[in-house]
Design a protein around this motif. Structure first.
Motif, PDB file in Angstrom:
ATOM      1  N   LEU A   1      13.693  33.030  -3.816  1.00  8.05           N
ATOM      2  CA  LEU A   1      13.874  34.080  -2.805  1.00  8.05           C
ATOM      3  C   LEU A   1      14.049  33.531  -1.391  1.00  8.05           C
ATOM      4  O   LEU A   1      14.014  34.285  -0.420  1.00  8.05           O
ATOM      5  CB  LEU A   1      12.664  35.029  -2.833  1.00  8.05           C
ATOM      6  N   PHE A   2      14.260  32.223  -1.287  1.00  7.44           N
ATOM      7  CA  PHE A   2      14.384  31.630   0.046  1.00  7.44           C
ATOM      8  C   PHE A   2      15.588  32.200   0.787  1.00  7.44           C
ATOM      9  O   PHE A   2      16.691  32.316   0.249  1.00  7.44           O
ATOM     10  CB  PHE A   2      14.525  30.109  -0.052  1.00  7.44           C
ATOM     11  N   GLN A   3      15.345  32.581   2.047  1.00  7.36           N
ATOM     12  CA  GLN A   3      16.420  33.037   2.918  1.00  7.36           C
ATOM     13  C   GLN A   3      16.334  32.309   4.248  1.00  7.36           C
ATOM     14  O   GLN A   3      15.237  32.074   4.775  1.00  7.36           O
ATOM     15  CB  GLN A   3      16.338  34.550   3.152  1.00  7.36           C
ATOM     16  N   LEU A   4      17.478  31.982   4.765  1.00  8.44           N
ATOM     17  CA  LEU A   4      17.534  31.301   6.058  1.00  8.44           C
ATOM     18  C   LEU A   4      16.957  32.201   7.142  1.00  8.44           C
ATOM     19  O   LEU A   4      17.257  33.395   7.199  1.00  8.44           O
ATOM     20  CB  LEU A   4      18.995  30.949   6.351  1.00  8.44           C
TER      21      LEU A   4
ATOM     22  N   LEU B   1      36.027   8.215  14.106  1.00  6.92           N
ATOM     23  CA  LEU B   1      34.968   7.815  13.173  1.00  6.92           C
ATOM     24  C   LEU B   1      33.607   8.385  13.549  1.00  6.92           C
ATOM     25  O   LEU B   1      32.586   7.981  12.976  1.00  6.92           O
ATOM     26  CB  LEU B   1      34.881   6.285  13.104  1.00  6.92           C
ATOM     27  N   ALA B   2      33.581   9.309  14.496  1.00  8.50           N
ATOM     28  CA  ALA B   2      32.311   9.826  15.021  1.00  8.50           C
ATOM     29  C   ALA B   2      31.794  10.967  14.144  1.00  8.50           C
ATOM     30  O   ALA B   2      32.148  12.139  14.331  1.00  8.50           O
ATOM     31  CB  ALA B   2      32.479  10.290  16.460  1.00  8.50           C
ATOM     32  N   HIS B   3      30.958  10.625  13.198  1.00 10.13           N
ATOM     33  CA  HIS B   3      30.407  11.607  12.266  1.00 10.13           C
ATOM     34  C   HIS B   3      29.454  12.558  12.980  1.00 10.13           C
ATOM     35  O   HIS B   3      28.658  12.143  13.819  1.00 10.13           O
ATOM     36  CB  HIS B   3      29.655  10.879  11.153  1.00 10.13           C
ATOM     37  N   LYS B   4      29.542  13.832  12.656  1.00  4.84           N
ATOM     38  CA  LYS B   4      28.575  14.804  13.161  1.00  4.84           C
ATOM     39  C   LYS B   4      27.206  14.558  12.523  1.00  4.84           C
ATOM     40  O   LYS B   4      27.083  13.831  11.545  1.00  4.84           O
ATOM     41  CB  LYS B   4      29.052  16.226  12.861  1.00  4.84           C
ATOM     42  N   ASP B   5      26.186  15.191  13.059  1.00  7.33           N
ATOM     43  CA  ASP B   5      24.830  15.014  12.549  1.00  7.33           C
ATOM     44  C   ASP B   5      24.598  15.886  11.312  1.00  7.33           C
ATOM     45  O   ASP B   5      25.174  16.967  11.167  1.00  7.33           O
ATOM     46  CB  ASP B   5      23.802  15.378  13.620  1.00  7.33           C
ATOM     47  N   LEU B   6      23.709  15.403  10.471  1.00 12.24           N
ATOM     48  CA  LEU B   6      23.366  16.107   9.242  1.00 12.24           C
ATOM     49  C   LEU B   6      22.367  17.226   9.527  1.00 12.24           C
ATOM     50  O   LEU B   6      21.389  17.029  10.248  1.00 12.24           O
ATOM     51  CB  LEU B   6      22.744  15.116   8.247  1.00 12.24           C
ATOM     52  N   MET B   7      22.605  18.386   8.921  1.00 16.19           N
ATOM     53  CA  MET B   7      21.649  19.489   9.011  1.00 16.19           C
ATOM     54  C   MET B   7      21.707  20.259   7.690  1.00 16.19           C
ATOM     55  O   MET B   7      22.669  20.967   7.403  1.00 16.19           O
ATOM     56  CB  MET B   7      21.977  20.415  10.184  1.00 16.19           C
ATOM     57  N   LEU B   8      20.661  20.105   6.873  1.00 16.73           N
ATOM     58  CA  LEU B   8      20.634  20.720   5.545  1.00 16.73           C
ATOM     59  C   LEU B   8      19.586  21.818   5.438  1.00 16.73           C
ATOM     60  O   LEU B   8      19.223  22.223   4.323  1.00 16.73           O
ATOM     61  CB  LEU B   8      20.395  19.638   4.476  1.00 16.73           C
ATOM     62  N   TYR B   9      19.127  22.327   6.569  1.00 18.71           N
ATOM     63  CA  TYR B   9      18.137  23.405   6.559  1.00 18.71           C
ATOM     64  C   TYR B   9      18.564  24.598   5.694  1.00 18.71           C
ATOM     65  O   TYR B   9      17.764  25.113   4.899  1.00 18.71           O
ATOM     66  CB  TYR B   9      17.843  23.853   7.991  1.00 18.71           C
ATOM     67  N   PRO B  10      19.809  25.063   5.763  1.00 15.99           N
ATOM     68  CA  PRO B  10      20.171  26.229   4.943  1.00 15.99           C
ATOM     69  C   PRO B  10      20.149  25.954   3.445  1.00 15.99           C
ATOM     70  O   PRO B  10      20.214  26.897   2.645  1.00 15.99           O
ATOM     71  CB  PRO B  10      21.606  26.556   5.403  1.00 15.99           C
ATOM     72  N   HIS B  11      20.045  24.690   3.051  1.00 16.95           N
ATOM     73  CA  HIS B  11      20.244  24.324   1.657  1.00 16.95           C
ATOM     74  C   HIS B  11      18.994  23.759   0.992  1.00 16.95           C
ATOM     75  O   HIS B  11      19.087  23.164  -0.085  1.00 16.95           O
ATOM     76  CB  HIS B  11      21.378  23.299   1.558  1.00 16.95           C
ATOM     77  N   VAL B  12      17.839  23.937   1.618  1.00 15.00           N
ATOM     78  CA  VAL B  12      16.634  23.297   1.076  1.00 15.00           C
ATOM     79  C   VAL B  12      16.287  23.818  -0.324  1.00 15.00           C
ATOM     80  O   VAL B  12      15.787  23.066  -1.168  1.00 15.00           O
ATOM     81  CB  VAL B  12      15.433  23.450   2.033  1.00 15.00           C
ATOM     82  N   ALA B  13      16.555  25.074  -0.606  1.00 16.51           N
ATOM     83  CA  ALA B  13      16.251  25.609  -1.943  1.00 16.51           C
ATOM     84  C   ALA B  13      17.106  24.928  -3.001  1.00 16.51           C
ATOM     85  O   ALA B  13      16.614  24.558  -4.077  1.00 16.51           O
ATOM     86  CB  ALA B  13      16.461  27.122  -1.975  1.00 16.51           C
ATOM     87  N   ASP B  14      18.388  24.745  -2.715  1.00 14.63           N
ATOM     88  CA  ASP B  14      19.269  24.034  -3.642  1.00 14.63           C
ATOM     89  C   ASP B  14      18.788  22.597  -3.832  1.00 14.63           C
ATOM     90  O   ASP B  14      18.838  22.053  -4.943  1.00 14.63           O
ATOM     91  CB  ASP B  14      20.700  24.003  -3.108  1.00 14.63           C
ATOM     92  N   MET B  15      18.326  21.986  -2.767  1.00 21.62           N
ATOM     93  CA  MET B  15      17.868  20.593  -2.843  1.00 21.62           C
ATOM     94  C   MET B  15      16.596  20.469  -3.679  1.00 21.62           C
ATOM     95  O   MET B  15      16.429  19.522  -4.448  1.00 21.62           O
ATOM     96  CB  MET B  15      17.663  20.047  -1.437  1.00 21.62           C
ATOM     97  N   VAL B  16      15.716  21.444  -3.546  1.00 24.28           N
ATOM     98  CA  VAL B  16      14.502  21.454  -4.373  1.00 24.28           C
ATOM     99  C   VAL B  16      14.883  21.601  -5.836  1.00 24.28           C
ATOM    100  O   VAL B  16      14.362  20.898  -6.714  1.00 24.28           O
ATOM    101  CB  VAL B  16      13.547  22.575  -3.919  1.00 24.28           C
ATOM    102  N   ARG B  17      15.804  22.507  -6.123  1.00 25.91           N
ATOM    103  CA  ARG B  17      16.240  22.705  -7.512  1.00 25.91           C
ATOM    104  C   ARG B  17      16.899  21.442  -8.082  1.00 25.91           C
ATOM    105  O   ARG B  17      16.824  21.177  -9.285  1.00 25.91           O
ATOM    106  CB  ARG B  17      17.192  23.892  -7.604  1.00 25.91           C
ATOM    107  N   ALA B  18      17.533  20.668  -7.200  1.00 27.85           N
ATOM    108  CA  ALA B  18      18.184  19.435  -7.654  1.00 27.85           C
ATOM    109  C   ALA B  18      17.178  18.331  -7.951  1.00 27.85           C
ATOM    110  O   ALA B  18      17.536  17.328  -8.559  1.00 27.85           O
ATOM    111  CB  ALA B  18      19.185  18.961  -6.609  1.00 27.85           C
ATOM    112  N   GLY B  19      15.937  18.518  -7.507  1.00 26.83           N
ATOM    113  CA  GLY B  19      14.899  17.549  -7.831  1.00 26.83           C
ATOM    114  C   GLY B  19      14.480  16.638  -6.713  1.00 26.83           C
ATOM    115  O   GLY B  19      13.739  15.666  -6.941  1.00 26.83           O
ATOM    116  N   ILE B  20      14.923  16.911  -5.503  1.00 27.43           N
ATOM    117  CA  ILE B  20      14.496  16.090  -4.369  1.00 27.43           C
ATOM    118  C   ILE B  20      13.025  16.371  -4.092  1.00 27.43           C
ATOM    119  O   ILE B  20      12.625  17.519  -3.903  1.00 27.43           O
ATOM    120  CB  ILE B  20      15.363  16.395  -3.130  1.00 27.43           C
TER     121      ILE B  20
END
Length: 635
Positions: free
Chosen positions: A274-277, A220-239
């Motif tokens: 144009l966001f790139q990691l 049940l040991a969940h890994k940690d969240l890391m969404l740095y590569p996906h910030v552009a998608d998250m902005v487009r989603a409205g966060i």
């Protein structure tokens, strides 16, 4: 949404961390005081009242904001001091309060406060309807469930008026937030109050019919969240607010972390398409990680890739399994005095055969659940629900429809279709466990009852629900005897679970598939076998799964509060609930008969039920527990 309104929200556990995250580029800081928040395990963290006054001045001088976490569930003995604290926070002009407890909302309203309210992630906000309910209740921002996908977030944002906040980095629990009672029901330390002993971070053996699953692992040991590569998608989603977890992290850990997200968001704001990691930033995050990383539920259902089975990067936490005690015949106490109280008996059933087995008993209500567990044979569909409702009507029993404990944006339309097709004129009401179901029922004129998933731990939360049309209030299983008595002192209708399986946590992760390295799309339906988790003390936690393949992990022993029936009746409980959907018709009939006999004896000013108490112990040879109600475990 304009990208200029995007906020980077960073944590701060002390003054040094606050200054550091501001230097790293945070737009706002969230922090807790020395009282009333989810991070109280370390005394050297969190802000004194004087420090909070200074923090507001410091941040406002720089055009930054301070949000205060008040995201616990609270008990009645805390409410007077909590009201004083709310007044203090408004007075120093903090920018928002992050809350979970509806009792806190009732106090806020009574005091006429105006500081903006943000709905905590602990509310497990999973649908547009839930967001709309929170808007009705006066919230200005919602922190969405970490279990939502990007598509669900985008849909909610498109149709919502509230600000959308989402966690971008940090610890992840395996459970849906706010719906984990593992620590609480084992040892009385609630994760909903920041006291979790982290049973999800223990080793378990997955028991089933495969010898290859017999090794102890961190299932049940969940890994940690890391969404740095996906910030552009998250902005487009409205966060609109990107939240970094870590109020107990030191300044030297937070500075590079916040800086990476600052640079990423700046790049997205400047050129959204144009966001790139940045490989250097990504490598820096990897080098300084605590656990390994996952993208959580953003793009796909969590599977074995999200679990750190070997525990190699699991931080050491000084807890371990406890010896769990079971009820004995000597736990029974006779009861004397006037017992002439009317208490309804409510039974949840899983299919028509179980319903038919208890129609001869003196029961008042039947609950028909829409969660549809795979381990229940001949479970409910639209036609069978109609038959069950008709049977209840013919036998002068009130029928209640109960919504699932978890309802996300992807789930809610099917739920709405089911509810809207039922003969509501024959139903006492819909018992809701989430804000979205509540909102739909309100909008369609369906009578609403409050289910256990609403986490009602204090009398003020019950007062608020009762005032806005909730006809029955389920008391949280996290309440002990004393806390329960405080709620029962109010005069609105209440219900308590007194017998049945105890769900410890609910997760989108399928342990049986995950342990085999399979994912949701290649499911082998292992859940139809008998399987569960076993800890190092041989406590066995059964796992059940619903129609959406969510795993529900259960306490090794079923709850039994039969011997407290006279005290609960005298205190004013309106209804006692038996959770019987997993029992065979034969077992359910026997359990219901015993509780019905007990309640009938109370009506006759009698309570001499030792023989029935002993029958219950005999019916459950594996053991029964009172869990957190009296603390049935050994230190």
């Amino acid at each position: 949404m304009s990208t200029s309104n995007i906020e980077l929200l960073a944590p701060a556990g002390n003054w040094e961390s606050m200054q550091t995250v501001i230097k790293a580029g945070a737009d706002a800081v969230y922090a807790g005081g020395k009282r009333f928040n989810m991070r109280l395990l370390r005394k050297d963290y969190n802000f004194s009242d004087e420090e909070l006054i200074n923090a507001v001045d410091y941040l406002h001088e720089q055009g930054k904001k301070l949000y205060i976490t008040l995201n616990n569930l609270y008990y009645d003995y805390e409410l007077a001091e909590l009201a004083d604290y709310l007044s203090f926070l408004q007075g120093i002009e903090v920018d928002a309060l992050i809350i979970q407890d509806l009792g806190l909302l009732d106090i806020y309203n009574d005091m006429g406060l105006s500081v903006p309210l943000h709905a905590s992630v602990q509310m497990d906000i999973g649908s547009l309807q839930a967001v709309q309910k929170l808007e009705e209740l006066g919230f200005k921002r919602v922190i969405l469930s970490k279990n939502l996908s990007l598509d669900e977030i985008a849909y909610i944002n498109k149709h919502s008026n509230l600000g959308i906040e989402y966690f971008a980095h940090g610890d992840l629990c395996i459970s849906h937030t706010g719906q984990c009672y593992f620590s609480s029901l084992l040892v009385g330390e609630s994760g909903n109050r920041g006291r979790c002993i982290k049973p999800c971070r223990w080793e378990y053996m997955l028991s089933g019919d495969d010898d290859c699953l017999a090794d102890f692992q961190y299932h049940l040991a969940h890994k940690d969240l890391m969404l740095y590569p996906h910030v552009a998608d998250m902005v487009r989603a409205g966060i609109s607010s990107f939240k970094i977890e870590g109020r107990m992290r030191p300044a030297e850990y937070l500075y590079p972390l916040v800086s990476v997200y600052r640079r990423a968001l700046d790049a997205v704001i400047e050129e959204p398409e144009l966001f790139q990691l940045d490989s250097n930033d990504y490598d820096g995050l990897m080098e300084n990680r605590i656990r390994d990383f996952t993208s959580g539920s953003l793009y796909y259902r969590i599977d074995s890739d999200s679990i750190g089975f070997d525990g190699a990067r699991e931080p050491k936490f000084p807890t371990s399994p406890k010896e769990l005690l079971t009820l004995k015949a000597s736990d029974y106490q006779n009861f004397t005095g006037s017992n002439n109280f009317k208490v309804d008996l409510t039974v949840k059933v899983g299919n028509l055969d179980s319903l038919k087995s208890i129609l001869k008993e003196k029961i008042d209500r039947v609950i028909l659940g829409l969660d549809n567990f795979r381990q229940v044979t001949d479970t409910w569909n639209q036609d069978k629900l109609a038959v069950a409702i008709s049977l209840c009507k013919d036998n002068d029993i009130k029928a209640i429809i109960e919504t699932p404990r978890i309802v996300t944006q992807n789930d809610i339309q099917n739920l709405i279709n089911t509810l809207d097709a039922l003969p509501m004129e024959w139903i006492e009401g819909v018992m809701v466990n989430d804000l979205g179901s509540w909102h739909h029922c309100n909008n369609n004129g369906y009578p609403v009852l409050g289910g256990p998933g609403l986490n009602i731990t204090n009398s003020r939360a019950g007062v608020l629900l009762n005032q806005i049309g909730v006809n029955l209030i389920s008391i949280s299983l996290e309440n002990n005897f004393s806390d329960t008595m405080n709620i029962l002192s109010e005069n609105y209708p209440t219900e308590m679970l007194v017998h049945g399986p105890l769900c410890l946590l609910i997760t989108d992760y399928c342990a049986a598939c995950g342990a085999r390295g399979e994912d949701f799309n290649t499911c082998g339906h292992y859940c139809l076998q008998e399987y569960g988790l076993t800890d190092e003390l041989n406590n066995q936690y059964r796992i059940r799964s619903d129609i959406n393949c969510r795993n529900y992990i259960y306490h090794p022993y079923d709850l039994c509060l039969f011997h407290y029936t006279p005290l609960l009746a005298r205190a004013g409980v309106s209804s006692m609930r038996i959770e019987g959907q997993f029992y065979t018709p034969e077992l359910l009939s026997q359990v219901v008969s015993i509780y019905a006999a007990g309640l009938q004896s109370l009506k006759s000013n009698e309570w001499n039920q030792f023989s029935n108490f002993y029958k219950l112990l005999d019916l459950f040879p594996q053991g029964l527990t009172t869990a957190n109600f009296t603390g049935h475990y050994r230190e």
